[in-house]
Write a protein that holds these residues in place. Structure first.
Motif, mmCIF file in Angstrom:
data_model
loop_
_atom_site.group_PDB
_atom_site.id
_atom_site.type_symbol
_atom_site.label_atom_id
_atom_site.label_comp_id
_atom_site.label_asym_id
_atom_site.label_seq_id
_atom_site.Cartn_x
_atom_site.Cartn_y
_atom_site.Cartn_z
ATOM 1 N N VAL A 214 9.464 6.461 2.045
ATOM 2 C CA VAL A 214 10.242 6.306 0.822
ATOM 3 C C VAL A 214 10.984 7.597 0.544
ATOM 4 O O VAL A 214 12.179 7.598 0.283
ATOM 5 N N LYS A 215 10.254 8.723 0.620
ATOM 6 C CA LYS A 215 10.891 10.016 0.392
ATOM 7 C C LYS A 215 9.990 11.139 0.863
ATOM 8 O O LYS A 215 8.791 10.954 1.040
ATOM 9 N N ILE B 156 5.089 13.695 1.581
ATOM 10 C CA ILE B 156 5.697 12.475 2.075
ATOM 11 C C ILE B 156 5.118 11.295 1.301
ATOM 12 O O ILE B 156 3.940 11.309 0.919
ATOM 13 N N MET B 157 5.948 10.306 1.043
ATOM 14 C CA MET B 157 5.513 9.070 0.390
ATOM 15 C C MET B 157 5.966 7.921 1.276
ATOM 16 O O MET B 157 7.141 7.834 1.631
ATOM 17 N N CYS B 158 5.020 7.058 1.642
ATOM 18 C CA CYS B 158 5.316 5.902 2.504
ATOM 19 C C CYS B 158 4.782 4.637 1.861
ATOM 20 O O CYS B 158 3.822 4.682 1.083
ATOM 21 N N THR C 236 0.874 -1.167 0.000
ATOM 22 C CA THR C 236 0.000 0.000 0.000
ATOM 23 C C THR C 236 0.912 1.217 0.000
ATOM 24 O O THR C 236 1.880 1.269 0.752
ATOM 25 N N ILE C 237 0.614 2.174 -0.849
ATOM 26 C CA ILE C 237 1.435 3.369 -0.956
ATOM 27 C C ILE C 237 0.602 4.568 -0.507
ATOM 28 O O ILE C 237 -0.534 4.745 -0.935
#
Length: 112
Positions: A97-98, A104-106, A53-54
């Protein structure tokens, strides 16, 4: 079969050059070539497939925050929010992730 954008001239991007070389090796040997470098996103081999899941999120109203508070104060506030989001993601098994600016990206293991 040719890759999208493939041509006979030198490839400008290193990743595409490596892909082209793997294709040439496959033609010569008849065997597929796979890399097993660790992925910075999921922390496992890039040849492994699994459901993730992103999460993409950003700080709402950050433009007005920067206008009202100034760059330094707004960056401290946004930075604190991103740290809090990263901590919440980690508590739920997620991994950052970044971050870019106020975004924010997780990733989280498995589908949610």
């Amino acid at each position: 079969m040719r890759a999208v954008g493939a041509s006979n001239h030198p490839c400008p991007h290193p990743a595409l050059s490596r892909k082209r070389e793997r294709g040439k090796a496959r033609e010569r040997t008849g065997r597929a070539y796979t890399e097993s470098a660790d992925s910075p996103i999921i922390g496992r081999s890039m040849t492994e497939r699994r459901a993730l899941t992103i999460l993409f999120a950003d700080v709402s109203g950050s433009t007005k925050l920067f206008e009202a508070r100034g760059d330094e104060a707004a960056m401290r506030i946004v930075g604190g929010v991103l740290v809090a989001l990263a901590e919440v993601a980690a508590r739920h098994g997620g991994r950052v992730v970044k971050t870019i600016g106020d975004e924010i990206m997780c990733t989280f293991p498995g589908p949610l």
